[in-house]
Enzyme design. Structure first.
Site, PDB file in Angstrom:
ATOM      1  N   SER A   1      -1.023  -7.511  -3.525  1.00 55.80           N
ATOM      2  CA  SER A   1       0.038  -6.454  -3.626  1.00 55.80           C
ATOM      3  C   SER A   1       0.067  -5.734  -2.266  1.00 55.80           C
ATOM      4  O   SER A   1      -0.191  -6.069  -1.245  1.00 55.80           O
ATOM      5  CB  SER A   1      -0.975  -5.964  -4.876  1.00 55.80           C
ATOM      6  OG  SER A   1      -2.233  -5.293  -4.146  1.00 55.80           O
ATOM      7  N   ASN A   2       1.152  -4.176  -2.671  1.00 61.83           N
ATOM      8  CA  ASN A   2       1.361  -3.367  -2.035  1.00 61.83           C
ATOM      9  C   ASN A   2      -0.251  -2.500  -1.441  1.00 61.83           C
ATOM     10  O   ASN A   2      -0.966  -2.508  -2.180  1.00 61.83           O
ATOM     11  CB  ASN A   2       2.375  -2.330  -2.454  1.00 61.83           C
ATOM     12  CG  ASN A   2       2.204  -1.691  -1.360  1.00 61.83           C
ATOM     13  OD1 ASN A   2       2.333  -0.854  -1.270  1.00 61.83           O
ATOM     14  ND2 ASN A   2       3.645  -2.083  -0.774  1.00 61.83           N
ATOM     15  N   SER A   3       0.254  -1.934  -0.088  1.00 67.03           N
ATOM     16  CA  SER A   3      -1.479  -1.631   0.432  1.00 67.03           C
ATOM     17  C   SER A   3      -1.440  -0.035  -0.962  1.00 67.03           C
ATOM     18  O   SER A   3      -2.583  -0.369  -0.632  1.00 67.03           O
ATOM     19  CB  SER A   3      -0.824  -0.599   1.580  1.00 67.03           C
ATOM     20  OG  SER A   3       0.044  -0.105   1.544  1.00 67.03           O
ATOM     21  N   ALA A   4      -0.596   0.605  -0.677  1.00 64.46           N
ATOM     22  CA  ALA A   4      -0.941   1.551  -2.296  1.00 64.46           C
ATOM     23  C   ALA A   4      -1.770   0.845  -2.898  1.00 64.46           C
ATOM     24  O   ALA A   4      -2.963   1.925  -3.681  1.00 64.46           O
ATOM     25  CB  ALA A   4       0.308   2.450  -2.184  1.00 64.46           C
ATOM     26  N   VAL A   5      -2.607   0.215  -3.866  1.00 65.24           N
ATOM     27  CA  VAL A   5      -2.904  -0.485  -4.144  1.00 65.24           C
ATOM     28  C   VAL A   5      -4.411  -0.468  -3.997  1.00 65.24           C
ATOM     29  O   VAL A   5      -4.807   0.353  -4.691  1.00 65.24           O
ATOM     30  CB  VAL A   5      -2.276  -1.843  -5.120  1.00 65.24           C
ATOM     31  CG1 VAL A   5      -3.753  -2.454  -6.284  1.00 65.24           C
ATOM     32  CG2 VAL A   5      -1.438  -2.141  -5.691  1.00 65.24           C
TER      33      VAL A   5
END
Length: 522
Positions: free
Chosen positions: A194-198
């Site tokens: 998943s994206n680092s934002a998660v």
């Protein structure tokens, strides 16, 4: 006005529009990456603000001299890194109008049209993407959508809303525990792809975010998720949310919603879907299958600024039960109240987001969707997929390369053999600044990501990119005249986003006068 009079505003505005039109029309002539070193701007700009105002023409010249050289050109069709951040002329006009209107729309009464246009646009978009009706404001349920700034904001909002809903529920179920005890045991889940934002949302939300291993194709499977949840429950932890991804950052893989969703629903685990890039493809009937299981989600997001031709920032987010987020975020001071609170067609979006103030983003969405229409959007997205397919064909016909995976408008490839070869190839290409790609890893191998980006990519841009890749591979590996190489193919008809750049002039011919039209009536 304090900084310039109305005539100067007209002149500066026209000059800015002309610059943008020329810049976008000729963007292919520029290297996609800048040739500057860290700190370059500190040597060009003064260390403190001057006392006297400066003429806009001087500022415009300094813009070209100081600012332009430091740009990475995201709208260039030679930009193939990350995911796209595509704009359009109509979106630029919408952004300009919104800036001129200066609306801060945190509640309906602040500007009714700001709220109501957003409600309508979110319904338009939901229908365009074939979303389950339960997410739409126009359905009989309690669903609804909002325009957030980015997927990062949307994911954080989902995590915070899920956290607060879980704490309320768990305080009732476990009266023997303090609220602090409950909050200390909360746990969330996502894929390690998943994206680092998660992961960052877990840090900001004070929840342990477990990064679960994806399978060999980059997909988070239900069995992995269920096993992790059951392990944590046995330890006395409280599962709160699972953030699934449709279009992972590295390879655009789709987590298995049909396997994850039923377990989430059965065990009161909030399911959020991050479809930041791939969500746009849901407008194509041939790609609706990737949303199998989406009806089980509590919330989802996708970025219009990635692949729906609306400039950054603009992220659509939907909730199946909007009340769950308003209950979590509602702070209702007397100076924020008004007589129309609670109306289904006039939500106070300040309760749906982190910040209080909000921009009039729905205006650029409305203008973009109307100037393009659903079929034009579908046609362009299909064409971008076709462009990626053409690049993949070129790669596959050169036996020095291999394609590891390809999805939508993304192709992941590498030179056969040791990772060092692909790393060196990418480094050499990046140094030349003619095209821009970034690496990722897949099944333990170093790969190069080729993404279709830019304001109006065409087939000749793909040929340009492949020639850059092929020629640099020749220099790195040496030329073998007997190898299989890509043959020139007949170009299909190329859909164009704009017939010619003068279209922006037509669209914006009266833009400045529209922004100040009230002046004559005063």
């Amino acid at each position: 006005m304090a900084n310039m009079d109305i005539n100067e505003f007209r002149e500066f505005g026209r000059a800015a529009i002309d610059f943008v039109a020329d810049y976008l029309e000729n963007i292919r002539d520029r290297d996609v990456l800048p040739s500057v070193e860290p700190g370059y701007l500190h040597d060009l700009l003064p260390g403190e603000l001057q006392n006297e105002p400066e003429d806009w023409k001087t500022i415009m010249e300094d813009f070209k001299r100081c600012i332009l050289p430091g740009l990475t050109h995201w709208q260039s069709p030679h930009f193939h890194a990350f995911y796209p951040s595509q704009t359009s002329y109509s979106s630029i006009v919408g952004e300009t109008l919104a800036a001129g209107l200066g609306v801060v729309g945190f509640s309906w009464i602040c500007s009714p049209v700001c709220t109501e246009l957003e409600v309508i646009m979110m319904n338009w978009l939901g229908q365009l993407l074939n979303l389950p009706k339960s997410f739409l404001n126009c359905d009989e349920g309690n669903g609804g959508g909002i325009i957030q700034g980015s997927a990062s904001e949307s994911i954080l909002v989902a995590v915070l809303a899920a956290r607060e809903q879980a704490v309320r529920r768990l305080r009732t179920q476990h009266p023997e525990l303090t609220e602090a005890d409950i909050r200390g045991r909360l746990v969330a889940y996502t894929s390690d792809q998943s994206n680092s934002a998660v992961e960052k949302s877990g840090i900001l939300g004070a929840i342990k975010m477990r990064l679960l291993p994806a399978d060999e194709t980059g997909i988070l499977r239900g069995s992995t998720f269920i096993q992790a949840v059951e392990e944590d429950v046995a330890k006395g932890l409280f599962p709160v949310i699972c953030v699934a991804t449709l279009g992972t950052t590295g390879t655009c893989a789709y987590d298995n919603l049909a396997e994850i969703g039923p377990y989430c629903n059965e065990h009161n685990i909030w399911l959020h879907i991050d479809a930041a890039y791939a969500g746009a493809a849901l407008c194509l009937p041939e790609y609706t299958h990737i949303m199998k299981g989406a009806e089980l989600a509590d919330s989802l997001n996708f970025n219009l600024h990635k692949w729906m031709f609306v400039n950054f920032d603009c992220c659509a987010m939907w909730f199946k039960d909007a009340g769950s987020v308003t209950q979590s975020f509602s702070v209702d001071r007397i100076y924020l109240q008004h007589q129309f609170q609670g109306h289904s067609k006039a939500p106070d979006y300040r309760h749906w987001q982190i910040q209080l103030g909000r921009r009039f983003r729905s205006l650029k969405v409305w203008i973009t969707l109307r100037t393009m229409g659903a079929e034009k959007i579908r046609s362009l997205i299909r064409f971008h997929i076709q462009l990626a397919n053409r690049f993949e064909e070129y790669v596959r016909t050169d036996d020095r390369f291999e394609v590891l995976c390809s999805t939508l408008a993304l192709v992941c490839f590498r030179l056969k053999g040791d990772d060092a070869r692909s790393k060196q190839l990418l480094e050499n290409i990046t140094k030349r600044k003619k095209i821009f790609m970034i690496p990722a890893t897949y099944q333990g191998k170093f790969i190069i990501r080729f993404m279709i980006c830019g304001i109006d990519p065409q087939m000749h841009d793909i040929e340009y990119a492949w020639e850059e890749v092929r020629s640099q591979a020749d220099l790195l590996l040496g030329v073998d005249e007997n190898r299989n190489v890509a043959k020139q193919a007949i170009e299909p008809v190329e859909p164009k986003l704009y017939e010619k750049s003068s279209e922006i002039g037509k669209i914006t011919e009266s833009l400045t006068s529209m922004v100040i039209s009230n002046e004559k009536g005063q």
